[in-house]
Design a protein around this motif. Structure first.
Motif, PDB file in Angstrom:
ATOM      1  N   GLN A 150       0.847  -1.188   0.000  1.00 33.91           N
ATOM      2  CA  GLN A 150       0.000   0.000   0.000  1.00 33.91           C
ATOM      3  C   GLN A 150       0.891   1.250   0.000  1.00 33.91           C
ATOM      4  OE1 GLN A 150      -0.396  -2.332   2.846  1.00 33.91           O
ATOM      5  NE2 GLN A 150      -1.474  -3.596   1.338  1.00 33.91           N
ATOM      6  N   ASP A 151       0.343   2.335  -0.520  1.00 35.45           N
ATOM      7  CA  ASP A 151       1.079   3.591  -0.587  1.00 35.45           C
ATOM      8  C   ASP A 151       2.428   3.395  -1.283  1.00 35.45           C
ATOM      9  OD1 ASP A 151       1.579   6.292  -0.213  1.00 35.45           O
ATOM     10  OD2 ASP A 151       2.434   6.022   1.801  1.00 35.45           O
ATOM     11  N   LEU A 152       2.418   2.666  -2.399  1.00 36.46           N
ATOM     12  CA  LEU A 152       3.639   2.304  -3.111  1.00 36.46           C
ATOM     13  C   LEU A 152       4.208   3.492  -3.883  1.00 36.46           C
ATOM     14  CD1 LEU A 152       5.637   0.168  -4.197  1.00 36.46           C
ATOM     15  CD2 LEU A 152       3.941  -0.360  -5.966  1.00 36.46           C
ATOM     16  N   ARG A 153       5.521   3.681  -3.779  1.00 34.37           N
ATOM     17  CA  ARG A 153       6.207   4.724  -4.526  1.00 34.37           C
ATOM     18  C   ARG A 153       7.684   4.363  -4.647  1.00 34.37           C
ATOM     19  NH1 ARG A 153       5.321   5.858   0.571  1.00 34.37           N
ATOM     20  NH2 ARG A 153       6.876   6.916   1.866  1.00 34.37           N
ATOM     21  N   GLN A 154       8.337   4.915  -5.667  1.00 30.83           N
ATOM     22  CA  GLN A 154       9.747   4.664  -5.897  1.00 30.83           C
ATOM     23  C   GLN A 154      10.495   5.986  -5.875  1.00 30.83           C
ATOM     24  OE1 GLN A 154      10.569   2.398  -9.419  1.00 30.83           O
ATOM     25  NE2 GLN A 154      12.778   2.634  -9.286  1.00 30.83           N
ATOM     26  N   VAL A 155      11.512   6.075  -5.013  1.00 28.26           N
ATOM     27  CA  VAL A 155      12.288   7.306  -4.868  1.00 28.26           C
ATOM     28  C   VAL A 155      13.769   6.958  -4.827  1.00 28.26           C
ATOM     29  CG1 VAL A 155      12.708   9.346  -3.466  1.00 28.26           C
ATOM     30  CG2 VAL A 155      10.409   8.346  -3.534  1.00 28.26           C
ATOM     31  N   ASP A 156      14.534   7.554  -5.748  1.00 30.30           N
ATOM     32  CA  ASP A 156      15.992   7.403  -5.769  1.00 30.30           C
ATOM     33  C   ASP A 156      16.433   5.935  -5.691  1.00 30.30           C
ATOM     34  OD1 ASP A 156      16.284  10.156  -5.900  1.00 30.30           O
ATOM     35  OD2 ASP A 156      16.303  10.359  -3.705  1.00 30.30           O
ATOM     36  N   GLY A 157      15.806   5.104  -6.502  1.00 32.18           N
ATOM     37  CA  GLY A 157      16.225   3.706  -6.578  1.00 32.18           C
ATOM     38  C   GLY A 157      15.797   2.847  -5.410  1.00 32.18           C
ATOM     39  N   ARG A 158      14.869   3.349  -4.584  1.00 31.32           N
ATOM     40  CA  ARG A 158      14.371   2.565  -3.453  1.00 31.32           C
ATOM     41  C   ARG A 158      12.851   2.482  -3.520  1.00 31.32           C
ATOM     42  NH1 ARG A 158      18.334   1.348   0.069  1.00 31.32           N
ATOM     43  NH2 ARG A 158      16.863   0.643   1.646  1.00 31.32           N
ATOM     44  N   ILE A 159      12.324   1.359  -3.020  1.00 27.95           N
ATOM     45  CA  ILE A 159      10.884   1.124  -2.992  1.00 27.95           C
ATOM     46  C   ILE A 159      10.368   1.447  -1.597  1.00 27.95           C
ATOM     47  CG2 ILE A 159       9.060  -0.567  -3.336  1.00 27.95           C
ATOM     48  CD1 ILE A 159      10.565   0.097  -5.860  1.00 27.95           C
ATOM     49  N   HIS A 160       9.324   2.297  -1.548  1.00 29.59           N
ATOM     50  CA  HIS A 160       8.731   2.679  -0.264  1.00 29.59           C
ATOM     51  C   HIS A 160       7.255   2.298  -0.251  1.00 29.59           C
ATOM     52  CE1 HIS A 160      12.255   5.153   0.834  1.00 29.59           C
ATOM     53  NE2 HIS A 160      12.294   5.455  -0.456  1.00 29.59           N
ATOM     54  N   GLY A 161       6.710   2.121   0.957  1.00 29.85           N
ATOM     55  CA  GLY A 161       5.304   1.813   1.108  1.00 29.85           C
ATOM     56  C   GLY A 161       5.044   1.092   2.412  1.00 29.85           C
ATOM     57  N   GLN A 162       3.889   0.435   2.495  1.00 27.77           N
ATOM     58  CA  GLN A 162       3.507  -0.356   3.661  1.00 27.77           C
ATOM     59  C   GLN A 162       3.195  -1.778   3.200  1.00 27.77           C
ATOM     60  OE1 GLN A 162       3.167   0.476   7.032  1.00 27.77           O
ATOM     61  NE2 GLN A 162       4.142   2.452   6.577  1.00 27.77           N
ATOM     62  N   ALA A 163       3.781  -2.774   3.887  1.00 30.26           N
ATOM     63  CA  ALA A 163       3.539  -4.175   3.565  1.00 30.26           C
ATOM     64  C   ALA A 163       3.427  -4.970   4.854  1.00 30.26           C
ATOM     65  CB  ALA A 163       4.655  -4.736   2.696  1.00 30.26           C
ATOM     66  N   LEU A 164       2.322  -5.693   5.013  1.00 32.16           N
ATOM     67  CA  LEU A 164       2.095  -6.518   6.199  1.00 32.16           C
ATOM     68  C   LEU A 164       2.205  -5.697   7.485  1.00 32.16           C
ATOM     69  CD1 LEU A 164       4.208  -9.617   5.083  1.00 32.16           C
ATOM     70  CD2 LEU A 164       1.725  -9.437   5.090  1.00 32.16           C
ATOM     71  N   GLY A 165       1.716  -4.436   7.411  1.00 28.89           N
ATOM     72  CA  GLY A 165       1.764  -3.565   8.577  1.00 28.89           C
ATOM     73  C   GLY A 165       3.150  -3.085   8.912  1.00 28.89           C
ATOM     74  N   HIS A 166       4.087  -3.262   7.983  1.00 31.00           N
ATOM     75  CA  HIS A 166       5.481  -2.899   8.218  1.00 31.00           C
ATOM     76  C   HIS A 166       5.901  -1.843   7.205  1.00 31.00           C
ATOM     77  CE1 HIS A 166       9.896  -3.415   7.779  1.00 31.00           C
ATOM     78  NE2 HIS A 166       9.870  -3.711   9.066  1.00 31.00           N
ATOM     79  N   LYS A 167       6.725  -0.906   7.631  1.00 32.23           N
ATOM     80  CA  LYS A 167       7.226   0.111   6.725  1.00 32.23           C
ATOM     81  C   LYS A 167       8.215  -0.507   5.752  1.00 32.23           C
ATOM     82  CE  LYS A 167       9.654   4.561   6.635  1.00 32.23           C
ATOM     83  NZ  LYS A 167      10.347   5.595   7.458  1.00 32.23           N
ATOM     84  N   LEU A 168       7.943  -0.354   4.463  1.00 34.03           N
ATOM     85  CA  LEU A 168       8.799  -0.915   3.427  1.00 34.03           C
ATOM     86  C   LEU A 168       9.777   0.137   2.921  1.00 34.03           C
ATOM     87  CD1 LEU A 168       9.546  -3.137   1.376  1.00 34.03           C
ATOM     88  CD2 LEU A 168       7.707  -2.282  -0.088  1.00 34.03           C
ATOM     89  N   ASP A 169      11.059  -0.210   2.962  1.00 36.51           N
ATOM     90  CA  ASP A 169      12.121   0.663   2.447  1.00 36.51           C
ATOM     91  C   ASP A 169      13.239  -0.244   1.975  1.00 36.51           C
ATOM     92  OD1 ASP A 169      13.983   2.551   1.814  1.00 36.51           O
ATOM     93  OD2 ASP A 169      14.285   3.285   3.858  1.00 36.51           O
ATOM     94  N   ALA A 170      13.185  -0.642   0.680  1.00 41.02           N
ATOM     95  CA  ALA A 170      14.122  -1.630   0.160  1.00 41.02           C
ATOM     96  C   ALA A 170      14.706  -1.168  -1.167  1.00 41.02           C
ATOM     97  CB  ALA A 170      13.418  -2.973  -0.017  1.00 41.02           C
ATOM     98  N   PRO A 171      15.933  -1.576  -1.489  1.00 39.69           N
ATOM     99  CA  PRO A 171      16.519  -1.231  -2.791  1.00 39.69           C
ATOM    100  C   PRO A 171      15.698  -1.844  -3.928  1.00 39.69           C
ATOM    101  CG  PRO A 171      18.197  -2.075  -1.272  1.00 39.69           C
ATOM    102  CD  PRO A 171      16.875  -2.337  -0.632  1.00 39.69           C
ATOM    103  N   ALA A 172      15.462  -1.074  -4.967  1.00 39.62           N
ATOM    104  CA  ALA A 172      14.715  -1.591  -6.121  1.00 39.62           C
ATOM    105  C   ALA A 172      15.459  -2.746  -6.778  1.00 39.62           C
ATOM    106  CB  ALA A 172      14.472  -0.472  -7.125  1.00 39.62           C
ATOM    107  N   SER A 173      16.763  -2.845  -6.565  1.00 41.51           N
ATOM    108  CA  SER A 173      17.552  -3.929  -7.157  1.00 41.51           C
ATOM    109  C   SER A 173      17.179  -5.299  -6.614  1.00 41.51           C
ATOM    110  CB  SER A 173      19.043  -3.675  -6.920  1.00 41.51           C
ATOM    111  OG  SER A 173      19.323  -3.600  -5.529  1.00 41.51           O
ATOM    112  N   LEU A 174      16.453  -5.329  -5.488  1.00 49.92           N
ATOM    113  CA  LEU A 174      16.028  -6.609  -4.920  1.00 49.92           C
ATOM    114  C   LEU A 174      14.774  -7.153  -5.592  1.00 49.92           C
ATOM    115  CD1 LEU A 174      16.528  -6.090  -1.053  1.00 49.92           C
ATOM    116  CD2 LEU A 174      18.084  -7.156  -2.699  1.00 49.92           C
ATOM    117  N   LEU A 175      14.095  -6.335  -6.419  1.00 46.09           N
ATOM    118  CA  LEU A 175      12.871  -6.771  -7.076  1.00 46.09           C
ATOM    119  C   LEU A 175      13.168  -7.744  -8.208  1.00 46.09           C
ATOM    120  CD1 LEU A 175      10.727  -3.508  -7.435  1.00 46.09           C
ATOM    121  CD2 LEU A 175      10.258  -5.464  -5.954  1.00 46.09           C
ATOM    122  N   THR A 176      12.287  -8.734  -8.396  1.00 48.80           N
ATOM    123  CA  THR A 176      12.397  -9.654  -9.531  1.00 48.80           C
ATOM    124  C   THR A 176      11.129  -9.676 -10.387  1.00 48.80           C
ATOM    125  OG1 THR A 176      11.597 -11.528  -8.213  1.00 48.80           O
ATOM    126  CG2 THR A 176      13.983 -11.174  -8.290  1.00 48.80           C
TER     127      THR A 176
END
Length: 899
Positions: A476-502
């Motif tokens: 939820q609240d998904l957005r991409q900023v400076d090569g990182r993925i931000h948002g909310q997942a499973l009630g947890h704040k998501l802040d991960a490098p976009a390079s981890l996506l497959t």
């Protein structure tokens, strides 16, 4: 050399001197008793043979001679020979009930280890095989044979160190003769010892501790692992740790860096159990060591959190911050550190309410055991071990979740989850083992945990991300900023490098897409037969941008596509062998998946350290299943299968559904995906190797079938082909007895073998280019596996195989080999030692190809069925315990590639 048993009392020694017990501590059978039996022959006379009585179905009721009764020891331990972990657990109450004297004289001697003494003796004898004196060489060889099959493993380990030609010949001769002697008695005693060591975890006593210490020197790794685990439980008591800790540490540290991860983890956990300053320092060293596998560092951190006060534990933060390592790994360590600090804070007051036992026992406890509150010892500063009283349930606690445990060996056990301590999963006992109290099950023995009362739900469509580890979450609240993925997942704040996506998916339950490219991102939209190559742009909650290979940009909403597979990038670092199978995968009721390291498991929640999400806390009511063995790195989930009889290559997804097929081929025997997403196929009947795109069009072939063909470039019965990272193609040309490397322009740039090798029965079935530039070749005709360098020199070799057809070099340096007749898959160490094995008894029939998957599963192409419920060949999957976990029917599977 006289062997002594420190746990045997003077009284028992007196009995031994009278001949009432055998030298190994077991009761003498009746016929060996010093007392004269009725059937014994007079002294000096030869006993008459008892005539054999042959019965039939007609005289079934007739009196028959009674078979000799086995010794009581063997009768008690018999389930250890044929039963799995649960069957062995049923014996533990009997071991618990044994009188001290019986345990000491008949059972504990089974754990006696003489590995160090025997290894030293064997090394001296192996050295004697190359002695300048002929008499000494002969004597050494004879003595090695007299020691029997138990030394075979030591000899295999020493083989790589022998340089003298005659010594190697003699050593091979000894190994060959030992292999024919049979090791049934050795195996039987080892299985007895393993089961006994497991049972002793539930029994206290000084003689038990001493026996377990002796078990650390056992030659069989299974016995050592069981002894180490039980010893850890014994030495968590400060008095025992002070008395035996130094001796235990000396025996454990030797194998702390072992490639056997069960052994490594068992040693680390046992060190963590001992409330000693030396073991605490060792754990801090592991947690702070930048080159240690991530899973090992997290295990050390978890063990430290169970025995240190919050103030002391927080000092680790600066050490972790100063350590070197990958950004993701360091972030994960720090988040885990924070979680453990949170756990170490003073507990709420209600946790200190008086505890009371339930008035009446219930087969399904409905009470939740109070999470233990650790207390610091005034003498050591360590936390004191939790007593049984402190583990008593609270009457006000919620109901414990019912779970079904699936064990590595196939056993299934339903119980209620009570928690986790160190590497043990804590569950309530069944009535058969009630005497043991709370069951402490080693995590490594468990394959799955299923929450039986939780049911699947249909999650709402929403943006779904799939990460490199295999984690799949709706965001939820998904957005991409400076090569990182931000948002909310499973009630947890998501802040991960976009390079981890497959991958991107429109919802957690959406089907996956076949293929994938190492050159482009690939988009699939409804109605398209082939993927669209291009590049993913910015991602947001409303959708994403995609630019195709022609430069056309599309703005797509999350409900306008089927899937998007990101460019398949090579790993920035090779698979860490020390992390293999050390992570877990949690499947949620709404089809979301989280892969991470297991930090905590309680009746209320599961806590994982996820490379994609950080520390994630998952409520028990949301859990469907936990797979306890995962590498932390996932593949796309697709399997490319070559079926020679049906003349086709097809692809299936992770759910076993066929998603792509290439038909009307010329007897295909191998197919591999290429970096572009195309498929490289070996067509044996046409003596050709062709690269096909996803539409089925040949984009490249060898040799070129245009004009006059150079006879040196012709193939004859090709068996395998791989597209190399430099763009060339490595081809196994079986009929021409050679392995060749061919450029995109069809030029042979490297070769091994040819006419001269053909005369020497060199028949290559398979070849792989290794990361060091060498080539690993399966020599079917030579019954061996060889590794050759660019100059054609053999730098490693393993001989004596029976019809080998495939070999792979594993990340840990071992080599995985498949042999067809007799059916066998073996894992061989660099020193030539067989460290893992599958045989016909595991379900193999005629295996021809093998691959080790990242989660530790072994995938085998078996061209024959069992003749019962299997009509044709099967692709079989085996877990680490050698149990077949699933299979894919295929008429004649010659090759399967998972990616």
């Amino acid at each position: 050399m006289t062997r002594t048993f420190p746990w045997i009392s003077p009284f028992t020694l007196a009995l031994l001197s009278l001949g009432l017990f055998a030298a190994d501590g077991s009761a003498l059978p009746q016929e060996q008793s010093p007392r004269k039996s009725e059937n014994s022959a007079p002294q000096g006379e030869k006993a008459k043979a008892t005539p054999e009585i042959k019965g039939s179905e007609d005289d079934a009721g007739a009196a028959k001679p009674k078979a000799p009764r086995p010794p009581a020891t063997e009768k008690t331990l018999a389930p250890y020979l044929s039963k799995g972990f649960l069957g062995r657990l049923l014996v533990a109450p009997k071991i618990l009930a044994l009188p001290e004297e019986t345990l000491a004289t008949r059972y504990l001697p089974l754990l006696t280890g003489d590995g160090k003494f025997l290894t030293l003796k064997v090394r001296n004898l192996v050295s004697g095989l190359g002695d300048v004196r002929y008499v000494e060489r002969e004597r050494s060889e004879r003595t090695l044979l007299k020691l029997g099959p138990s030394i075979a493993l030591i000899l295999e380990a020493e083989k790589a160190k022998v340089r003298d030609t005659e010594a190697r010949i003699r050593l091979d001769r000894v190994l060959s003769k030992l292999s024919k002697m049979g090791n049934e008695d050795i195996l039987r005693k080892a299985l007895y010892a393993r089961g006994l060591a497991e049972a002793l975890e539930y029994r206290e006593g000084e003689q038990v501790t001493r026996a377990l210490l002796s078990g650390l020197d056992h030659l069989d790794a299974r016995v050592r692992i069981a002894a180490i685990r039980s010893l850890g439980t014994r030495l968590e008591d400060p008095a025992n740790a002070n008395a035996y800790g130094e001796q235990a540490i000396k025996g454990l540290e030797v194998e702390l860096q072992s490639q056997d991860l069960q052994l490594r983890n068992a040693i680390t956990v046992s060190l963590g159990a001992m409330p000693l300053a030396k073991t605490r320092a060792k754990l801090i060293e592991i947690a702070s060591h930048a080159s240690a596998p991530l899973s090992h560092r997290l295990l050390a951190l978890r063990l430290l959190s169970e025995r240190m006060e919050a103030a002391a534990f927080s000092e680790l933060a600066s050490q972790l911050s100063a350590a070197k390592g990958g950004a993701v790994e360091l972030a994960l360590l720090k988040e885990s550190h924070g979680f453990f600090l949170e756990m170490l804070q003073p507990q709420p007051k209600q946790r200190e309410e008086p505890r009371k036992q339930p008035e009446q026992a219930s087969p399904e406890p409905a009470q939740n055991p109070e999470p233990p509150v650790a207390k610091a010892s005034a003498q050591t500063g360590e936390q004191e071990p939790i007593s049984a009283q402190e583990n008593a349930p609270l009457t006000a606690s919620p109901k414990l979740p019912r779970i079904q445990l699936g064990f590595m060996d196939g056993g299934v056990f339903e119980s209620v989850l009570q928690g986790m301590r160190r590497d043990r999963i804590l569950v309530a006992p069944s009535s058969e083992v009630a005497a043991l109290g709370q069951l402490r099950l080693p995590r490594a023995s468990i394959e799955t945990i299923i929450y039986v009362d939780n049911a699947k739900t249909k999650g709402a469509p929403q943006p779904t991300l799939v990460f490199r580890s295999g984690t799949l979450v709706a965001v939820q609240d998904l957005r991409q900023v400076d090569g990182r993925i931000h948002g909310q997942a499973l009630g947890h704040k998501l802040d991960a490098p976009a390079s981890l996506l497959t991958r991107l998916k429109p919802s957690p339950g959406a089907r996956g897409a076949p293929g994938g490219s190492r050159e482009h991102d690939q988009l699939r939209i409804p109605g398209s037969k082939a993927p669209i190559d291009g590049e993913l742009g910015a991602i947001s909650q409303s959708g994403f941008k995609f630019v195709d290979s022609k430069g056309k940009q599309q703005n797509l909403a999350w409900d306008q596509f089927e899937s998007l597979v990101l460019q398949l990038r090579p790993e920035s670092s090779p698979q860490e062998p020390g992390d293999l199978g050390q992570f877990v995968q949690a499947n949620l009721i709404d089809k979301q998946v989280v892969v991470g390291y297991l930090l905590d498991l309680s009746p209320e929640r599961l806590v994982l350290a996820s490379p994609a999400l950080g520390v994630v806390k998952l409520p028990s009511q949301n859990l469907l299943r936990i797979d306890m063995s995962h590498s932390g790195r996932a593949q796309t989930g697709f399997t490319l299968i070559t079926d020679s009889n049906m003349m086709e290559v097809f692809e299936i997804d992770g759910e076993g559904q066929r998603v792509w097929t290439l038909e009307a081929l010329y007897a295909p025997v191998a197919a591999k995906p290429t970096p572009s997403g195309n498929v490289l196929v070996v067509e044996q009947e046409d003596n050709a190797v062709r690269e096909y795109d996803r539409d089925g069009t040949a984009a490249w072939e060898y040799p070129e079938f245009q004009g006059k063909i150079d006879r040196d470039k012709e193939l004859n019965d090709p068996r395998d082909a791989d597209r190399l990272s430099n763009g060339n193609t490595l081809i196994t040309d079986y009929g021409n007895a050679r392995v060749i490397e061919v450029s995109p322009e069809h030029e042979i740039v490297w070769s091994y073998g040819g006419k001269r090798r053909k005369a020497l029965s060199f028949e290559p079935y398979n070849a792989d280019r290794l990361s060091n530039g060498n080539t690993l070749i399966t020599d079917y005709g030579g019954s061996r596996i060889i590794e050759v360098d660019r100059k054609g020199e053999i730098v490693w070799e393993y001989k004596g195989l029976s019809y080998p057809s495939d070999a792979d070099r594993l990340p840990n340096g071992n080599t995985l080999v498949v042999c067809s007749r007799p059916a066998q898959v073996i894992e061989i160490s660099p020193g030539g030692q067989i460290v893992w094995e599958l045989k016909g008894k595991n379900g193999l029939r005629t295996p021809v190809a093998v691959e080790r998957l990242p989660d530790g599963t072994t995938m085998v192409c078996d061209i024959a069925g069992n003749g019962k419920d299997e009509k044709g060949g099967q692709i079989r999957f085996f877990n680490r315990a050698g149990r077949q976990t699933r299979k894919i029917p295929c008429d004649f599977p010659q090759c399967a590639k998972r990616y």
